[in-house]
Enzyme design. Sequence first.
Site, PDB file in Angstrom:
ATOM      1  N   GLY A 158       0.826  -1.214   0.000  1.00  0.00           N
ATOM      2  CA  GLY A 158       0.000   0.000   0.000  1.00  0.00           C
ATOM      3  C   GLY A 158       0.855   1.257   0.000  1.00  0.00           C
ATOM      4  O   GLY A 158       0.673   2.151  -0.833  1.00  0.00           O
ATOM      5  N   GLU A 211      10.506  -6.549   2.436  1.00  0.00           N
ATOM      6  CA  GLU A 211       9.535  -7.279   3.262  1.00  0.00           C
ATOM      7  C   GLU A 211      10.206  -8.551   3.755  1.00  0.00           C
ATOM      8  O   GLU A 211      10.594  -9.401   2.959  1.00  0.00           O
ATOM      9  CB  GLU A 211       8.279  -7.620   2.437  1.00  0.00           C
ATOM     10  CG  GLU A 211       7.340  -8.600   3.103  1.00  0.00           C
ATOM     11  CD  GLU A 211       6.902  -8.203   4.523  1.00  0.00           C
ATOM     12  OE1 GLU A 211       6.552  -7.029   4.746  1.00  0.00           O
ATOM     13  OE2 GLU A 211       6.935  -9.073   5.414  1.00  0.00           O
ATOM     14  N   ARG A 260       4.705 -13.032   2.247  1.00  0.00           N
ATOM     15  CA  ARG A 260       4.108 -11.714   1.992  1.00  0.00           C
ATOM     16  C   ARG A 260       4.842 -10.947   0.883  1.00  0.00           C
ATOM     17  O   ARG A 260       4.256 -10.104   0.204  1.00  0.00           O
ATOM     18  CB  ARG A 260       4.062 -10.894   3.279  1.00  0.00           C
ATOM     19  CG  ARG A 260       3.010 -11.413   4.266  1.00  0.00           C
ATOM     20  CD  ARG A 260       3.086 -10.693   5.601  1.00  0.00           C
ATOM     21  NE  ARG A 260       2.816  -9.277   5.528  1.00  0.00           N
ATOM     22  CZ  ARG A 260       1.623  -8.710   5.603  1.00  0.00           C
ATOM     23  NH1 ARG A 260       0.554  -9.467   5.760  1.00  0.00           N
ATOM     24  NH2 ARG A 260       1.474  -7.397   5.541  1.00  0.00           N
ATOM     25  N   ASP A 304       6.527   1.343   8.382  1.00  0.00           N
ATOM     26  CA  ASP A 304       5.104   1.090   8.658  1.00  0.00           C
ATOM     27  C   ASP A 304       5.110  -0.251   9.402  1.00  0.00           C
ATOM     28  O   ASP A 304       4.986  -1.300   8.817  1.00  0.00           O
ATOM     29  CB  ASP A 304       4.356   1.009   7.326  1.00  0.00           C
ATOM     30  CG  ASP A 304       2.862   0.880   7.504  1.00  0.00           C
ATOM     31  OD1 ASP A 304       2.331   1.459   8.461  1.00  0.00           O
ATOM     32  OD2 ASP A 304       2.225   0.199   6.676  1.00  0.00           O
ATOM     33  N   CYS A 311      -0.777   0.928  12.671  1.00  0.00           N
ATOM     34  CA  CYS A 311      -2.245   0.969  12.646  1.00  0.00           C
ATOM     35  C   CYS A 311      -2.756   0.440  13.988  1.00  0.00           C
ATOM     36  O   CYS A 311      -3.682  -0.357  14.035  1.00  0.00           O
ATOM     37  CB  CYS A 311      -2.795   0.186  11.469  1.00  0.00           C
ATOM     38  SG  CYS A 311      -2.385  -1.556  11.504  1.00  0.00           S
TER      39      CYS A 311
HETATM   40  N1  SAM Z   1       3.477  -1.098   4.582  1.00  0.00           N
HETATM   41  C1  SAM Z   1       2.600  -2.185   4.256  1.00  0.00           C
HETATM   42  C2  SAM Z   1       1.495  -1.685   3.344  1.00  0.00           C
HETATM   43  O1  SAM Z   1       1.208  -0.499   3.332  1.00  0.00           O
HETATM   44  O2  SAM Z   1       0.942  -2.473   2.576  1.00  0.00           O
HETATM   45  C3  SAM Z   1       2.044  -2.833   5.498  1.00  0.00           C
HETATM   46  C4  SAM Z   1       3.129  -3.321   6.417  1.00  0.00           C
HETATM   47  S1  SAM Z   1       2.569  -4.273   7.776  1.00  0.00           S
HETATM   48  C5  SAM Z   1       1.852  -3.100   8.785  1.00  0.00           C
HETATM   49  C6  SAM Z   1       4.052  -4.656   8.577  1.00  0.00           C
HETATM   50  C7  SAM Z   1       4.970  -5.584   7.832  1.00  0.00           C
HETATM   51  O3  SAM Z   1       6.164  -5.792   8.626  1.00  0.00           O
HETATM   52  C8  SAM Z   1       4.388  -6.982   7.614  1.00  0.00           C
HETATM   53  O4  SAM Z   1       4.355  -7.275   6.241  1.00  0.00           O
HETATM   54  C9  SAM Z   1       5.340  -7.922   8.346  1.00  0.00           C
HETATM   55  O5  SAM Z   1       5.580  -9.136   7.674  1.00  0.00           O
HETATM   56  C10 SAM Z   1       6.614  -7.111   8.451  1.00  0.00           C
HETATM   57  N2  SAM Z   1       7.468  -7.509   9.590  1.00  0.00           N
HETATM   58  C11 SAM Z   1       7.191  -8.396  10.577  1.00  0.00           C
HETATM   59  N3  SAM Z   1       8.239  -8.517  11.415  1.00  0.00           N
HETATM   60  C12 SAM Z   1       9.203  -7.704  10.956  1.00  0.00           C
HETATM   61  C13 SAM Z   1      10.523  -7.403  11.387  1.00  0.00           C
HETATM   62  N4  SAM Z   1      11.035  -7.945  12.485  1.00  0.00           N
HETATM   63  N5  SAM Z   1      11.237  -6.533  10.663  1.00  0.00           N
HETATM   64  C14 SAM Z   1      10.707  -5.948   9.560  1.00  0.00           C
HETATM   65  N6  SAM Z   1       9.466  -6.190   9.114  1.00  0.00           N
HETATM   66  C15 SAM Z   1       8.715  -7.055   9.802  1.00  0.00           C
END
Ligand code: SAM
Length: 450
Positions: A114, A133, A138, A178, A231
């Site tokens: 997004g 990512e 994902r 994010d 969020c």
């Molecule tokens: N920015 C994205 C969008 O707008 O579509 C949404 C991101 S989502 C809120 C957070 C993302 O951080 C997830 O895809 C998740 O897999 C990833 N994530 C999880 N653990 C993480 C880590 N330790 N370091 C970095 N990213 C991580």
Amino acid sequence: MTLPDAFVARMQRLLGSEYVSFAHALQAERSLGLRVNTLKIGVQDFQQRVSWRLTPIPWCPSGFYYEESDQPGKHVWHATGVYYLQDPSAMAVAQMAAPQPGERVLDLCAAPGGKATHLSALMQDQGLLVANEVNQQRVKALAENLERWGSKNVIITSAQPAQLARRFGPYFDCIVVDAPCSGEGMFRKDDGAREQWNEGLVRACAATQKEILQAAYEMLAPGGRLVYSTCTFSVDENEDNVAWLLANFSDLEVVSTLQHPSWQPGFHGDERDPLRLTARLWPHRLAGEGHFLACLRKAEGPPTARKIQLEPGVYKEPDKELKSFAAETLRFLPPGPYLRFGDHVYQVLEDLPLLQGLRVVRPGWHLGELRKGRFIPSHALALSLRPEEVQRCLHLSAGIPEAAAYLAGHTLATALPDGWALVCVDGFPLGWGKVSNRVLKNHYPKGLRR
Ligand code: SAM
């Protein structure tokens, strides 16, 4: 919808008398948003061409609320990447980051894309966007969404933030974190988020977020901007993390780059507290799921060497297969430089950073594949072209059965001469087909057919 007791108690403490309207909002219908792809169409032009009931989202010039019954997700145009469906409050993040064409930008937690698609559009596809990512499942959705969006300026990686920090150092003008969070802003649309929530999750997320922010800080060039967003509503994952950054990195300051009257300042102390410049988007104060946002700037410093090791495999002379494909099919030759990953050919940056040792999903603009002396154009190439850049186009319109038939993988009858043809709907590319004897063989990716 039943909310976890501990969450209710937390939110009552946080919001006081306002909690009632917050709880009421969580039980109401959510607002739906779409964001126009300004790489493909002007916002006004889009508004004139669709018959949907659209209402502008005040903090995002390319964003609109839409009515559920209009179902833009099911429309053929969705497959062309002319818009992206996104929570309206999430559209504030890239607007706050305000990346400029030509900048080096990092979206550190990017799937499903997004913010990354939005950043790429604001950059007008110029400069470099690294979309990372960590989750390998994902990252596939991220690659697919950026491909449909038609972005050419993106490197997609799947690495731990600390690993990227070791590789890049202070390289980026703008970084968006994010962050993975306890997802309280998802409660309305995602039962799983409500079921998984607990106090321990909030604490674990807050710790992970600090690790990610530490890596982001290390990758931020002097004078660069770091946008932190979640969020979720807990102070532990929001204002507390911004306070942690300020306490640990004395060259960071919170700046206010974007505001809107419907946003609230983050929880803060007196009028000198920098946390007053952070932003809270609440679902009971605006139409959207809710978000926390902060923009921090790193002080200008002595011009540090932002030079990093460059990828050695980059070459300038196009492969002969690409040259003959371009001569037969396109009206230009993608100018390079190029990089090969196996048989796949990418157009990449002149000063492409060394990628060896990182899990790289896309090192640049995927042009196609070399197969048995031929060039097979990629879906990413199709979705980033304009019809006038291609010699043969099969033009369809959204209302006719052939458009749906193409997306379902069927062959189409055509009077076009033999060769690769770009299949377009209402002037927007959908994918490739190959014409032979008045039949267009379908090259729409099998995994996307519907
Ligand atoms: N920015 C994205 C969008 O707008 O579509 C949404 C991101 S989502 C809120 C957070 C993302 O951080 C997830 O895809 C998740 O897999 C990833 N994530 C999880 N653990 C993480 C880590 N330790 N370091 C970095 N990213 C991580």
